[in-house]
Write a protein that holds these residues in place. Sequence first.
Motif, PDB file in Angstrom:
ATOM      1  N   UNK A   5       0.875  -1.170   0.000  1.00 13.65           N
ATOM      2  CA  UNK A   5       0.000   0.000   0.000  1.00 13.65           C
ATOM      3  C   UNK A   5       0.908   1.214   0.000  1.00 13.65           C
ATOM      4  N   UNK A   6       0.800   2.015  -1.045  1.00 11.27           N
ATOM      5  CA  UNK A   6       1.557   3.259  -1.126  1.00 11.27           C
ATOM      6  C   UNK A   6       0.574   4.381  -0.820  1.00 11.27           C
ATOM      7  N   UNK A   7       0.884   5.152   0.216  1.00 12.88           N
ATOM      8  CA  UNK A   7      -0.025   6.207   0.659  1.00 12.88           C
ATOM      9  C   UNK A   7       0.717   7.524   0.802  1.00 12.88           C
ATOM     10  N   UNK A   8       0.083   8.578   0.335  1.00 15.13           N
ATOM     11  CA  UNK A   8       0.640   9.915   0.493  1.00 15.13           C
ATOM     12  C   UNK A   8       0.330  10.393   1.906  1.00 15.13           C
ATOM     13  N   UNK A   9       1.341  10.872   2.594  1.00 12.45           N
ATOM     14  CA  UNK A   9       1.160  11.405   3.936  1.00 12.45           C
ATOM     15  C   UNK A   9       1.623  10.450   5.008  1.00 12.45           C
ATOM     16  N   UNK A  10       1.919  11.019   6.148  1.00 14.20           N
ATOM     17  CA  UNK A  10       2.440  10.254   7.274  1.00 14.20           C
ATOM     18  C   UNK A  10       1.328  10.004   8.289  1.00 14.20           C
ATOM     19  N   UNK A  11       1.339   8.811   8.827  1.00 11.00           N
ATOM     20  CA  UNK A  11       0.385   8.450   9.868  1.00 11.00           C
ATOM     21  C   UNK A  11       0.957   8.889  11.209  1.00 11.00           C
ATOM     22  N   UNK A  12       0.222   9.733  11.933  1.00  5.80           N
ATOM     23  CA  UNK A  12       0.731  10.275  13.189  1.00  5.80           C
ATOM     24  C   UNK A  12      -0.047   9.788  14.409  1.00  5.80           C
ATOM     25  N   UNK A  13      -1.347   9.655  14.257  1.00  9.56           N
ATOM     26  CA  UNK A  13      -2.197   9.347  15.396  1.00  9.56           C
ATOM     27  C   UNK A  13      -2.039   7.902  15.841  1.00  9.56           C
TER      28      UNK A  13
END
Length: 159
Positions: A5-13
């Motif tokens: 899975x390539x996703x734009x943006x960083x997961x922070x929560x």
Amino acid sequence: MKITIVAVGKLKEKYWKQAIAEYEKRLSAYTKIDIVEVPDEKAPENMSEKEIEQVKAKEGERILAKIKPQSTVITLEIKGKMLGSEELAKELDQRMIQGVSDFTFIIGGSNGLHDTVLQRSNFALSFSKMTFPHQMMRVVLLEQIYRAFKINRGEVYHK
């Protein structure tokens, strides 16, 4: 079988990370999952169409750099084909029967996907006509992939 899975943006929560970790654990019995984050392009709120295209182009380059040449690419798009869970399971199963063993799902940034990414796509999938945060879509996508494996194996999964 390998799913990226390539996703734009960083997961922070923390809660999103925990949900994703749970589905990665569940999916480990069926496939190898790799989640690749590409940085989103910093952009002001009110952009012109030209600026939006520039942002999408930069994010698109980052996305395309993460796709293996042999991978079957499934882009998540509002204008994609809407499938039920059973239909998604069947779509994945049909491709696996045809010898596909490497899938890459793409979740774009807030402005969508650049045309170069859309052109690389083998299948455009829509979960809804609504727009969702990329963090939530990661969890929803993982859950549906997990559900597809359960369906294709004839295993019970809550409805």
